[in-house]
Write a protein that holds these residues in place. Structure first.
Motif, mmCIF file in Angstrom:
data_model
loop_
_atom_site.group_PDB
_atom_site.id
_atom_site.type_symbol
_atom_site.label_atom_id
_atom_site.label_comp_id
_atom_site.label_asym_id
_atom_site.label_seq_id
_atom_site.Cartn_x
_atom_site.Cartn_y
_atom_site.Cartn_z
ATOM 1 N N MET A 262 1.152 -1.006 -0.097
ATOM 2 C CA MET A 262 -0.136 -0.326 0.228
ATOM 3 C C MET A 262 0.506 1.502 -0.437
ATOM 4 S SD MET A 262 -3.055 1.371 3.011
ATOM 5 C CE MET A 262 -4.280 1.184 2.208
ATOM 6 N N ALA A 263 0.879 2.023 -0.762
ATOM 7 C CA ALA A 263 1.490 3.248 -0.648
ATOM 8 C C ALA A 263 1.008 4.218 0.091
ATOM 9 C CB ALA A 263 1.070 4.284 -2.265
ATOM 10 N N ILE A 264 1.581 5.059 0.633
ATOM 11 C CA ILE A 264 1.466 6.529 1.346
ATOM 12 C C ILE A 264 0.379 7.186 0.610
ATOM 13 C CG2 ILE A 264 3.023 8.271 -0.552
ATOM 14 C CD1 ILE A 264 3.448 9.744 1.980
ATOM 15 N N ASP A 265 -0.709 7.832 2.189
ATOM 16 C CA ASP A 265 -1.571 8.343 1.497
ATOM 17 C C ASP A 265 -1.685 9.648 0.686
ATOM 18 O OD1 ASP A 265 -4.215 10.144 1.495
ATOM 19 O OD2 ASP A 265 -4.274 9.407 3.671
ATOM 20 N N PRO A 266 -1.929 10.034 -0.192
ATOM 21 C CA PRO A 266 -1.804 11.560 -0.799
ATOM 22 C C PRO A 266 -2.318 11.961 -0.325
ATOM 23 C CG PRO A 266 -2.767 9.814 -2.299
ATOM 24 C CD PRO A 266 -2.310 8.980 -1.042
ATOM 25 N N GLN A 267 -3.251 11.967 0.588
ATOM 26 C CA GLN A 267 -3.635 13.191 0.550
ATOM 27 C C GLN A 267 -4.143 13.321 3.049
ATOM 28 O OE1 GLN A 267 -8.268 11.937 -0.327
ATOM 29 N NE2 GLN A 267 -7.544 13.701 -2.201
ATOM 30 N N PHE A 268 -2.736 12.197 3.134
ATOM 31 C CA PHE A 268 -2.895 12.644 4.522
ATOM 32 C C PHE A 268 -2.485 13.902 5.561
ATOM 33 C CE2 PHE A 268 1.478 13.286 3.108
ATOM 34 C CZ PHE A 268 2.456 14.600 4.027
ATOM 35 N N GLU A 269 -2.918 15.049 4.776
ATOM 36 C CA GLU A 269 -2.846 16.155 5.659
ATOM 37 C C GLU A 269 -4.353 16.471 5.835
ATOM 38 O OE1 GLU A 269 -0.269 20.064 4.210
ATOM 39 O OE2 GLU A 269 0.091 18.283 2.372
ATOM 40 N N LEU B 213 4.645 3.793 13.424
ATOM 41 C CA LEU B 213 6.241 5.858 13.212
ATOM 42 C C LEU B 213 5.159 6.165 12.712
ATOM 43 C CD1 LEU B 213 9.847 3.419 12.493
ATOM 44 C CD2 LEU B 213 7.821 4.271 14.909
ATOM 45 N N GLY B 214 4.500 7.119 12.042
ATOM 46 C CA GLY B 214 3.553 7.496 10.751
ATOM 47 C C GLY B 214 4.537 8.093 9.307
ATOM 48 N N ILE B 215 3.589 9.423 9.406
ATOM 49 C CA ILE B 215 4.670 9.773 7.961
ATOM 50 C C ILE B 215 5.286 11.360 8.830
ATOM 51 C CG2 ILE B 215 3.619 11.384 5.868
ATOM 52 C CD1 ILE B 215 1.515 9.788 6.006
ATOM 53 N N HIS B 216 6.395 11.561 7.836
ATOM 54 C CA HIS B 216 7.423 12.537 8.673
ATOM 55 C C HIS B 216 7.463 12.701 7.372
ATOM 56 C CE1 HIS B 216 9.437 10.794 12.287
ATOM 57 N NE2 HIS B 216 8.627 9.898 12.144
ATOM 58 N N GLY B 217 7.543 14.231 7.749
ATOM 59 C CA GLY B 217 7.691 15.552 6.614
ATOM 60 C C GLY B 217 6.177 16.232 5.715
ATOM 61 N N THR B 218 6.368 16.685 5.378
ATOM 62 C CA THR B 218 5.168 18.064 4.699
ATOM 63 C C THR B 218 5.521 18.073 3.144
ATOM 64 O OG1 THR B 218 4.214 18.562 7.106
ATOM 65 C CG2 THR B 218 3.488 19.855 5.055
ATOM 66 N N HIS B 219 6.252 18.650 2.535
ATOM 67 C CA HIS B 219 6.604 18.912 1.712
ATOM 68 C C HIS B 219 6.335 17.633 1.324
ATOM 69 C CE1 HIS B 219 7.427 20.711 -2.470
ATOM 70 N NE2 HIS B 219 8.586 20.069 -1.580
ATOM 71 N N VAL B 220 7.727 16.851 1.672
ATOM 72 C CA VAL B 220 8.669 15.662 0.922
ATOM 73 C C VAL B 220 7.936 15.084 2.826
ATOM 74 C CG1 VAL B 220 11.022 14.171 0.483
ATOM 75 C CG2 VAL B 220 10.689 16.646 0.126
ATOM 76 N N ALA B 221 6.439 13.742 1.919
ATOM 77 C CA ALA B 221 6.998 13.073 2.953
ATOM 78 C C ALA B 221 7.217 11.782 2.642
ATOM 79 C CB ALA B 221 5.285 13.396 3.189
ATOM 80 N N VAL B 222 7.235 10.785 3.863
ATOM 81 C CA VAL B 222 8.299 9.435 3.848
ATOM 82 C C VAL B 222 7.217 8.693 5.199
ATOM 83 C CG1 VAL B 222 10.116 7.766 4.196
ATOM 84 C CG2 VAL B 222 10.347 10.275 3.305
ATOM 85 N N ASP B 223 6.724 7.479 4.403
ATOM 86 C CA ASP B 223 5.433 6.700 5.287
ATOM 87 C C ASP B 223 7.010 5.603 6.325
ATOM 88 O OD1 ASP B 223 3.880 5.019 6.588
ATOM 89 O OD2 ASP B 223 2.711 5.185 5.070
#
Length: 109
Positions: free
Chosen positions: A1-8, A32-42
């Motif tokens: 499963m990919a990072i949620d593109p609408q995580f914000e 551990l969640g998603i780190h970053g905002t402009h560049v976000a890593v799940d």
């Protein structure tokens, strides 16, 4: 499963790490969640193969230890996300789609 593109919209900021936001939920060491905002890593799907670190021309990523995490015991942390030039190489090379760059969200939905 990919990072949620609408995580914000779908997650809340629960912490800060190395100058960037951490989007929850976080329940260490497994979640551990998603780190970053402009560049976000799940962090929960990052496999730590290192392609993003190798290919990033402006050194956005640094290794961070995540002992006990089921996917890998280190993660590619966007510690220098302010350096990002939106080239999208990290997004292209990530084998599990764990990275999202702000400019790529519209094209991935």
């Amino acid at each position: 499963m990919a990072i949620d593109p609408q995580f914000e919209e779908n997650r809340e900021v629960v912490d800060e790490h190395e100058g960037h936001r951490v989007w929850g939920p976080v329940d260490e060491p497994e979640t551990l969640g998603i780190h970053g905002t402009h560049v976000a890593v799940d962090f929960d799907i990052c496999l730590a193969d290192g392609a993003c670190l190798e290919d990033c021309p402006v050194d956005v990523f640094e290794w961070v230890d995540t002992p006990g995490h089921p996917e890998s015991e280190r993660k590619a942390d966007p510690a220098n996300e302010a350096n990002c030039i939106d080239c999208m190489l990290c997004v292209d090379v990530c084998p599990v789609d764990a990275i999202d760059v702000d400019g790529s969200r519209e094209t991935r939905i």
